[in-house]
Scaffold this active site. Structure first.
Site, PDB file in Angstrom:
ATOM      1  N   GLY A  32     -34.611 -16.886  -8.464  1.00  0.00           N
ATOM      2  CA  GLY A  32     -35.290 -17.869  -7.633  1.00  0.00           C
ATOM      3  C   GLY A  32     -34.498 -19.128  -7.383  1.00  0.00           C
ATOM      4  O   GLY A  32     -33.393 -19.112  -6.847  1.00  0.00           O
ATOM      5  N   GLY A  66     -51.776 -13.765  -9.779  1.00  0.00           N
ATOM      6  CA  GLY A  66     -50.788 -13.622  -8.723  1.00  0.00           C
ATOM      7  C   GLY A  66     -49.356 -13.512  -9.210  1.00  0.00           C
ATOM      8  O   GLY A  66     -48.418 -13.543  -8.408  1.00  0.00           O
ATOM      9  N   ILE A 119     -33.130 -21.109  -9.524  1.00  0.00           N
ATOM     10  CA  ILE A 119     -32.109 -21.436 -10.518  1.00  0.00           C
ATOM     11  C   ILE A 119     -30.723 -21.182  -9.937  1.00  0.00           C
ATOM     12  O   ILE A 119     -30.416 -20.069  -9.515  1.00  0.00           O
ATOM     13  CB  ILE A 119     -32.286 -20.581 -11.791  1.00  0.00           C
ATOM     14  CG1 ILE A 119     -33.676 -20.774 -12.378  1.00  0.00           C
ATOM     15  CG2 ILE A 119     -31.219 -20.938 -12.826  1.00  0.00           C
ATOM     16  CD1 ILE A 119     -33.989 -19.818 -13.512  1.00  0.00           C
ATOM     17  N   LYS A 141     -30.928  -7.302 -10.502  1.00  0.00           N
ATOM     18  CA  LYS A 141     -30.350  -8.629 -10.748  1.00  0.00           C
ATOM     19  C   LYS A 141     -29.206  -8.548 -11.756  1.00  0.00           C
ATOM     20  O   LYS A 141     -28.201  -9.255 -11.622  1.00  0.00           O
ATOM     21  CB  LYS A 141     -31.443  -9.568 -11.241  1.00  0.00           C
ATOM     22  CG  LYS A 141     -32.510  -9.849 -10.183  1.00  0.00           C
ATOM     23  CD  LYS A 141     -33.720 -10.559 -10.771  1.00  0.00           C
ATOM     24  CE  LYS A 141     -34.773 -10.818  -9.710  1.00  0.00           C
ATOM     25  NZ  LYS A 141     -36.011 -11.391 -10.274  1.00  0.00           N
ATOM     26  N   LEU A 159     -35.354 -13.584   9.431  1.00  0.00           N
ATOM     27  CA  LEU A 159     -35.938 -12.239   9.419  1.00  0.00           C
ATOM     28  C   LEU A 159     -36.951 -12.170   8.288  1.00  0.00           C
ATOM     29  O   LEU A 159     -36.595 -12.191   7.112  1.00  0.00           O
ATOM     30  CB  LEU A 159     -34.849 -11.188   9.213  1.00  0.00           C
ATOM     31  CG  LEU A 159     -33.639 -11.250  10.154  1.00  0.00           C
ATOM     32  CD1 LEU A 159     -32.642 -10.143   9.802  1.00  0.00           C
ATOM     33  CD2 LEU A 159     -34.087 -11.140  11.606  1.00  0.00           C
ATOM     34  N   GLY A 160     -38.223 -12.118   8.634  1.00  0.00           N
ATOM     35  CA  GLY A 160     -39.292 -12.065   7.640  1.00  0.00           C
ATOM     36  C   GLY A 160     -39.999 -13.394   7.539  1.00  0.00           C
ATOM     37  O   GLY A 160     -39.368 -14.451   7.529  1.00  0.00           O
ATOM     38  N   VAL A 198     -31.161 -13.770  -7.167  1.00  0.00           N
ATOM     39  CA  VAL A 198     -31.331 -13.727  -8.627  1.00  0.00           C
ATOM     40  C   VAL A 198     -31.919 -15.039  -9.113  1.00  0.00           C
ATOM     41  O   VAL A 198     -31.376 -16.115  -8.846  1.00  0.00           O
ATOM     42  CB  VAL A 198     -29.982 -13.475  -9.342  1.00  0.00           C
ATOM     43  CG1 VAL A 198     -30.169 -13.480 -10.860  1.00  0.00           C
ATOM     44  CG2 VAL A 198     -29.379 -12.147  -8.894  1.00  0.00           C
TER      45      VAL A 198
END
Length: 436
Positions: A138, A191, A140, A209, A13-14, A136
């Site tokens: 990325g 960005g 890691i 988070k 989804l997405g 939370v």
């Protein structure tokens, strides 16, 4: 893997920055994923808002659809990956997927922080997995260590830089002397910041988070609304310079800790800018990187570091969850669900013990220092250090307190602002690390 093993069918989804990378990895690493899972993992649909929107990757023909509800309701879908973000329609789609018998992997921090219990209860009722490592920090791996590796230990504190945008801005302010607006503009050009950076710079992203981290670490339900939140938009170049003079650096920190309360330990969860000593491991986290520092009774101090955002890093965490969930599916089992048995209360921010760095423009005359010291003493706040800078109209006192309740420190600052000898309280910032 047995010959002719039935494939596990995946719906995504997405198809934005993260979703497109999930699709790419599922396609490019299909053979490796088959070997790791024990059965083929087959992408059978990708739900998008617009079929003709430009995309970073080429989606295999026939997989794109605008009917997300229809996709998650298919009887043959085993695993659903939700990377839409936001509250709705993500919540309804996840609940529909679970109700229809699919396991779910999500990166949706906002939804988990607002209404996680509803999702966990639906997963438990359906006897399906709900995994969310990518929500939370990325790439890691931090949630799985809290949920599994440290499950036999007592975690007492989680302290982290969990938002890359704000860390980039504060790092630029520290390294170049730039002001907040200038550093934000550079972050947007590169960005690292959205056109509307509110969620990042005002701390909403980090607070979500923090709620997830606190819930996992302390086995209690903590929502984003339980987290004290303060952003970085009021941090000035002078604040950063003052931190530098103290041998410190300013970071936006997510701080989750166990604090003694009237009926046992309470959870304190907060997000705010703070000065930390340059000797602290988190002080060296530069640019848009993230790091989370965990303290526990048996393991001691642990630190997790790496890229905290971006399509490919976040997709890496999604795929890690997907492999685990797929293995569970094949084995007819499920991983650990919500752990909220401790049911600890959330400590109000006013009761949380913190330290303050306060810069005060004062009249340069006899008795000023004593009067300022008395204001701190009136609220039982002990002063750790005090120094005077400048003379005459430029006279300034910089005071760093010992730890006290945040309410007492806040009341001290209010009193200072109402004193005749104080022209202005120019900066108030919390201090973390070092001796209390």
């Amino acid at each position: 893997m047995s010959e002719g093993a039935k494939s596990l069918k995946v719906a995504v989804l997405g198809c934005g920055a993260v979703g497109s990378q999930v699709v790419r990895l599922l396609t490019e690493q299909a053979d490796d994923l088959t070997a790791r899972v024990g059965a083929p993992v087959e992408l059978v649909g990708v739900a998008v808002r617009r079929l003709d929107a430009p995309r970073d990757v080429e989606v295999p023909e026939g997989l794109l659809t605008t009917d997300a509800t229809g996709l998650v309701s298919r009887d043959d879908v085993d695993l659903v990956v939700e990377v839409i973000g936001g509250i709705e329609p993500a919540r309804s789609l996840i609940l529909a997927a679970l109700e229809n018998g699919a396991s779910v992997v999500t990166a949706n921090k906002a939804l988990l922080a607002e209404d996680g219990p509803t999702l966990f209860e639906a997963a438990a009722k359906a006897e399906r997995d709900l995994y969310y490592e990518a929500a939370v920090a990325g790439a890691i791996p931090i949630l799985r260590p809290l949920r599994e590796s440290l499950a036999g230990d007592k975690v007492t504190r989680v302290l982290g830089i969990v938002n890359g945008t704000t860390n980039f801005i504060l790092d630029k302010m520290d390294s170049s002397g730039a002001g907040f607006s200038e550093a934000l503009e550079e972050a947007q050009q590169l960005g690292y910041a959205e056109a509307d950076p509110t969620a990042d710079v005002e701390g909403f992203d980090a607070a979500a988070k923090a709620a997830i981290l606190a819930s996992l670490a302390f086995h209690s339900r903590v929502t984003a609304s339980d987290v004290y939140r303060e952003g970085i938009s009021e941090v000035t170049a002078a604040d950063v310079a003052s931190a530098r003079d103290m041998g410190s650096v300013v970071k936006l920190l997510a701080i989750c800790e166990l604090r003694p309360g009237p009926h046992g330990d309470q959870v304190a969860a907060r997000v705010h800018p703070a000065m930390i000593p340059r000797s602290h491991p988190l002080a060296s986290v530069r640019e848009a990187y993230n790091a989370v520092f965990v303290e526990s009774e048996a393991a001691g101090q642990l630190m997790f570091y790496g890229p905290g955002a971006g399509g490919a890093p976040t997709a890496s965490a999604v795929l890690g969850d997907l492999v685990t969930v797929a293995r569970n599916r094949l084995a007819g089992t499920r991983g650990a669900g919500e752990s909220a048995y401790a049911d600890r209360a959330v400590q109000p921010m006013g009761e949380t013990r913190t330290r303050y760095h306060v810069a005060i423009d004062v009249d340069d005359r006899a008795g000023v220092l004593a009067a300022v010291a008395n204001a701190f003493a009136d609220h039982d706040v002990s002063i750790q250090t005090v120094r005077q800078e400048g003379r005459g109209a430029d006279a300034q006192l910089v005071v760093v307190s010992h730890a006290a309740s945040d309410a007492a420190l806040s009341a001290t600052v209010d009193q200072l602002r109402n004193m005749d000898i104080v022209r202005e309280v120019t900066s108030v910032m919390r201090v973390e690390g070092g001796d209390e």
